[in-house]
Write an enzyme that holds these catalytic residues in place. Structure first.
Site, short mmCIF file in Angstrom:
data_model
loop_
_atom_site.label_atom_id
_atom_site.label_comp_id
_atom_site.label_asym_id
_atom_site.label_seq_id
_atom_site.Cartn_x
_atom_site.Cartn_y
_atom_site.Cartn_z
N GLU A 1 -15.13 -18.58 61.28
CA GLU A 1 -14.86 -17.44 62.18
C GLU A 1 -15.19 -17.82 63.64
OE1 GLU A 1 -16.40 -13.58 60.61
OE2 GLU A 1 -17.65 -13.64 62.38
N ASN B 1 -18.39 -17.69 58.16
CA ASN B 1 -18.73 -17.29 59.54
C ASN B 1 -18.62 -18.46 60.50
OD1 ASN B 1 -19.17 -14.77 58.49
ND2 ASN B 1 -21.03 -14.42 59.65
O1 LIG Z 1 -20.68 -11.50 59.24
C1 LIG Z 1 -20.09 -11.02 60.18
C2 LIG Z 1 -18.63 -11.13 60.32
O2 LIG Z 1 -18.06 -11.88 59.30
C3 LIG Z 1 -20.91 -10.35 61.21
O3 LIG Z 1 -20.16 -9.58 62.09
C4 LIG Z 1 -21.76 -11.34 61.95
O4 LIG Z 1 -22.62 -10.63 62.80
C5 LIG Z 1 -20.94 -12.32 62.76
O5 LIG Z 1 -21.75 -13.38 63.24
P1 LIG Z 1 -22.22 -13.43 64.76
O6 LIG Z 1 -22.97 -12.12 65.02
O7 LIG Z 1 -23.13 -14.62 64.85
O8 LIG Z 1 -20.98 -13.55 65.61
#
Ligand SMILES: O=C(CO)[C@H](O)[C@H](O)COP(=O)(O)O
Length: 299
Positions: free
Chosen positions: A178, A175
């Site tokens: 991400e 994440n």
């Molecule tokens: O695990 C996830 C994606 O991989 C979830 O969508 C998570 O909520 C993403 O993190 P954030 O809400 O902090 O953007």
């Protein structure tokens, strides 16, 4: 196989659909009756309580939790412990902090119950059609239910990563990545938007999605978003976060490791929550003090 699913939000609900399609028997429970009923119509067995869910399973009983991270997970585990026996398996498929998963693994081990911390990725579509699972915890417990992961994961989309906590640690770092990737894509489009050129952002995302070095699912999703709203005028630029980016940055600090892109992505999210800042006023005031540079007066 037969298993129980506790928590029928977007991810839990779709995972159950995926499991049912693969001929698994799923007993479902959620505090809300509506998703229970909807899944019953698809072939799941609805339960009115966690106790009823557990009583519907055969040993070794397998219970998958898909509930919000934090105290709710502990509450469900505390409810489950007296209902389960040695050799049963508890899975936490949510976005729990890996340190909490380590502690929960220990707690359940003391009762002879196997615990698996499973980072689940791929969004709601992945949950429904084939997701990505990062699995930590008891290896014996994993081996007993590996066929389930073979079915519900996309091809090669699951990994037994090792001891307790390693699944959720992997998901946390995932994440963090991400955050950085999304921020980078967003900054690129911001530069396009500020330039003198007149781009269709949907077309740009499409061409970048085809054969370019930066092609990715996130770029596909960027294209989808611009297809729906060419300048994203319908949404504000407030970027919420649910904690995993913060945990990643905290972990980098603990490890004395440098993770500047992820850290800045997190801070950009926090910045987006504020329309004006006190620190901004101070910098503006100081520029005015030392250089006579103009300031923008507040209303
Ligand atoms: O695990 C996830 C994606 O991989 C979830 O969508 C998570 O909520 C993403 O993190 P954030 O809400 O902090 O953007």
């Amino acid at each position: 196989m037969k298993l129980g699913m506790i928590g029928l939000g977007k991810m839990g609900f779709n995972l159950v659909g995926n499991m049912l399609r693969h001929q698994h028997e799923v007993v479902v429970y959620d505090v809300n009756a509506e998703p229970r009923q909807q899944l019953a119509e698809q072939g799941a067995v609805p339960a009115d309580s966690i106790a009823e869910l557990v009583s519907n399973l055969q040993s070794p009983k397998v219970v998958w939790m898909m509930v919000p991270a934090g105290e709710i997970v502990d509450g469900v585990i505390d409810t489950l412990i007296p209902l389960l026996s040695e050799g049963d398996i508890v899975i936490d498929g949510g976005n729990s902090h890996y340190k909490q998963s380590l502690a929960r693994g220990e707690k359940l081990r003391a009762h002879g119950i196997h615990f698996l911390d499973v980072g689940t990725s791929g969004g709601t579509d992945g949950a429904a059609q084939g997701g990505c699972f990062m699995i930590g915890g008891n290896q014996e417990g994993f081996a007993a239910i590996e066929p389930l992961f073979e079915d519900i994961a996309v091809d090669q989309g699951y990994l037994y990563a090792g001891k307790s906590g390693s699944g959720h640690f992997l998901k946390m770092i995932h994440n963090g990545i991400e955050y950085g990737m999304m921020q980078s894509i967003a900054e690129g489009f911001e530069l396009l938007d500020k330039s003198d050129f007149d781009y269709s952002y949907e077309d740009v995302a499409r061409v970048w999605s085809h054969g370019s070095v930066i092609r990715s699912w996130l770029m596909d999703l960027t294209q989808n978003a611009f297809a729906k709203d060419p300048k994203l005028e319908g949404i504000s630029g407030v970027m919420q976060s649910s904690g995993e980016g913060k945990w990643t940055v905290e972990t980098a600090l603990d490890l004395q490791a440098s993770a500047p892109v992820i850290a800045m992505s997190l801070f950009m999210r926090y910045r987006s929550l504020e329309s004006d800042t006190f620190h901004g006023k101070i910098v503006a005031a100081l520029r005015n003090e030392f250089g006579g540079h103009g300031v923008v007066k507040s209303n």
